[in-house]
Design an enzyme around this catalytic site. Structure first.
Site, PDB file in Angstrom:
ATOM      1  N   ASP A 150      -7.266   7.493   7.451  1.00 49.19           N
ATOM      2  CA  ASP A 150      -6.362   8.492   6.859  1.00 49.19           C
ATOM      3  C   ASP A 150      -7.100   9.805   6.561  1.00 49.19           C
ATOM      4  O   ASP A 150      -8.313   9.912   6.774  1.00 49.19           O
ATOM      5  CB  ASP A 150      -5.707   7.934   5.586  1.00 49.19           C
ATOM      6  CG  ASP A 150      -6.721   7.344   4.613  1.00 49.19           C
ATOM      7  OD1 ASP A 150      -7.936   7.565   4.790  1.00 49.19           O
ATOM      8  OD2 ASP A 150      -6.312   6.650   3.678  1.00 49.19           O
ATOM      9  N   ASN A 163      -3.085   1.820  -7.241  1.00 44.27           N
ATOM     10  CA  ASN A 163      -1.638   1.540  -7.231  1.00 44.27           C
ATOM     11  C   ASN A 163      -1.281   0.544  -6.123  1.00 44.27           C
ATOM     12  O   ASN A 163      -0.111   0.347  -5.824  1.00 44.27           O
ATOM     13  CB  ASN A 163      -0.854   2.844  -7.022  1.00 44.27           C
ATOM     14  CG  ASN A 163      -1.243   3.531  -5.729  1.00 44.27           C
ATOM     15  OD1 ASN A 163      -2.093   3.040  -4.987  1.00 44.27           O
ATOM     16  ND2 ASN A 163      -0.630   4.658  -5.445  1.00 44.27           N
ATOM     17  N   HIS A 173      -2.133   0.886  -2.938  1.00 39.54           N
ATOM     18  CA  HIS A 173      -1.987   1.483  -1.608  1.00 39.54           C
ATOM     19  C   HIS A 173      -3.097   1.023  -0.660  1.00 39.54           C
ATOM     20  O   HIS A 173      -4.189   0.633  -1.079  1.00 39.54           O
ATOM     21  CB  HIS A 173      -1.893   3.022  -1.670  1.00 39.54           C
ATOM     22  CG  HIS A 173      -3.172   3.744  -1.916  1.00 39.54           C
ATOM     23  ND1 HIS A 173      -3.207   5.080  -2.263  1.00 39.54           N
ATOM     24  CD2 HIS A 173      -4.479   3.368  -1.868  1.00 39.54           C
ATOM     25  CE1 HIS A 173      -4.457   5.469  -2.407  1.00 39.54           C
ATOM     26  NE2 HIS A 173      -5.254   4.447  -2.170  1.00 39.54           N
ATOM     27  N   GLU A 210       1.787   4.431   0.336  1.00 41.47           N
ATOM     28  CA  GLU A 210       1.992   4.397  -1.104  1.00 41.47           C
ATOM     29  C   GLU A 210       3.095   3.406  -1.481  1.00 41.47           C
ATOM     30  O   GLU A 210       3.905   3.017  -0.624  1.00 41.47           O
ATOM     31  CB  GLU A 210       2.386   5.812  -1.576  1.00 41.47           C
ATOM     32  CG  GLU A 210       1.349   6.884  -1.266  1.00 41.47           C
ATOM     33  CD  GLU A 210       0.110   6.798  -2.164  1.00 41.47           C
ATOM     34  OE1 GLU A 210      -0.384   5.695  -2.451  1.00 41.47           O
ATOM     35  OE2 GLU A 210      -0.364   7.873  -2.580  1.00 41.47           O
TER      36      GLU A 210
END
Ligand code: F6R
Length: 241
Positions: free
Chosen positions: A67, A136, A138, A143
């Site tokens: 990414d 979180n 991810h 997400e």
């Protein structure tokens, strides 16, 4: 999905590095996707040492960066580009044409996504994907709430990602969007390794591995993969032991 629990970050890094080197020994033209970030940094250095020590030929490997932060310059040390140049490209002695990273300034990020998808398809898919897990849940910039069946896409970054991501940057940096491989790539990869270490990850790791498999917890998707290994150090594993 298997879970391996290692003593500490160093042992975890050695184990994951061994899997990369073993993959390339067995299949020199492997297509390997790797995350950047704090978790795989030590692993990348161990791979570099092993390449030198064992004389492993990485000359046919294709390395794909998982990414990138959209709009962040490759020279910025918080960028994924910076990580791959400094921790992978030079230390693993790869040629420029062996490393494939998303362009953070692509004129049309959607075209950039399709280019990456096409490259992966043309190479016969990902042989090995090494990922981390965000606070979180991810993976890459997939997400919470994003569908499991996406290929490369542009993601609006969640509040947690925007604030936790500051740790990579020298100065406060506005982070709004990322460009990332999708979880469909992960589901189709021949092998996946998720690494997590440290006590800060203990809750998110427990939720991903023992809570419901849901798009609200992206890392839970690993439980749908037949050849996935979650490598944890003891601290991160404290609530899954
Ligand atoms: C980075 C990436 C992210 C990280 C995750 C964990 O390329 O894809 O999903 O893997 O945020 O980051 P660290 O390892 O810094 O805790």
């Amino acid at each position: 999905m298997k879970i391996e629990i290692l003593d500490d970050h160093e042992t975890l890094s050695q184990q994951a590095a061994g899997r990369i080197v073993g993959q390339v020994r067995a299949q020199p033209a492997s297509v390997i996707c790797c995350a950047s970030g704090d978790t795989p940094r030590r692993m990348c250095r161990i791979v570099a040492d092993e390449i030198a020590r064992q004389h492993v030929d990485f000359g046919r490997v294709a390395l794909i960066g998982l990414d990138e932060w959209l709009g962040i310059d490759p020279s910025n040390e918080g960028s994924c580009h910076y990580f791959f140049r400094n921790e992978v490209l030079h230390p693993w002695k790869l040629r420029e044409d062996q490393i494939h990273l998303f362009d953070a300034f692509a004129h049309d990020p959607l075209v950039e996504c399709r280019k990456m998808d096409q490259l992966i398809r043309e190479r016969g898919g990902l042989d090995l994907m090494i990922v981390g897990i965000g606070m979180n849940g991810h993976i890459g910039f997939n997400e919470p709430g994003q569908p499991f069946d996406l290929y490369s896409h542009v993601a609006d970054l969640d509040k947690t990602t925007r604030s936790v991501g500051q740790k990579y940057f020298k100065e406060k940096t506005v982070l709004t969007q990322g460009i990332t491989l999708g979880l469909q790539h992960l589901l189709e990869a021949k092998e996946v390794i998720l690494m997590a270490s440290g006590s800060a990850k203990v809750d998110v790791v427990a939720r991903a591995l023992t809570g419901p498999v849901t798009e609200q917890m992206p890392a839970s998707v690993l439980r749908r993969h037949a050849n996935a290994t979650v490598m944890l150090d003891k601290e991160a594993a404290a609530r899954v032991l």
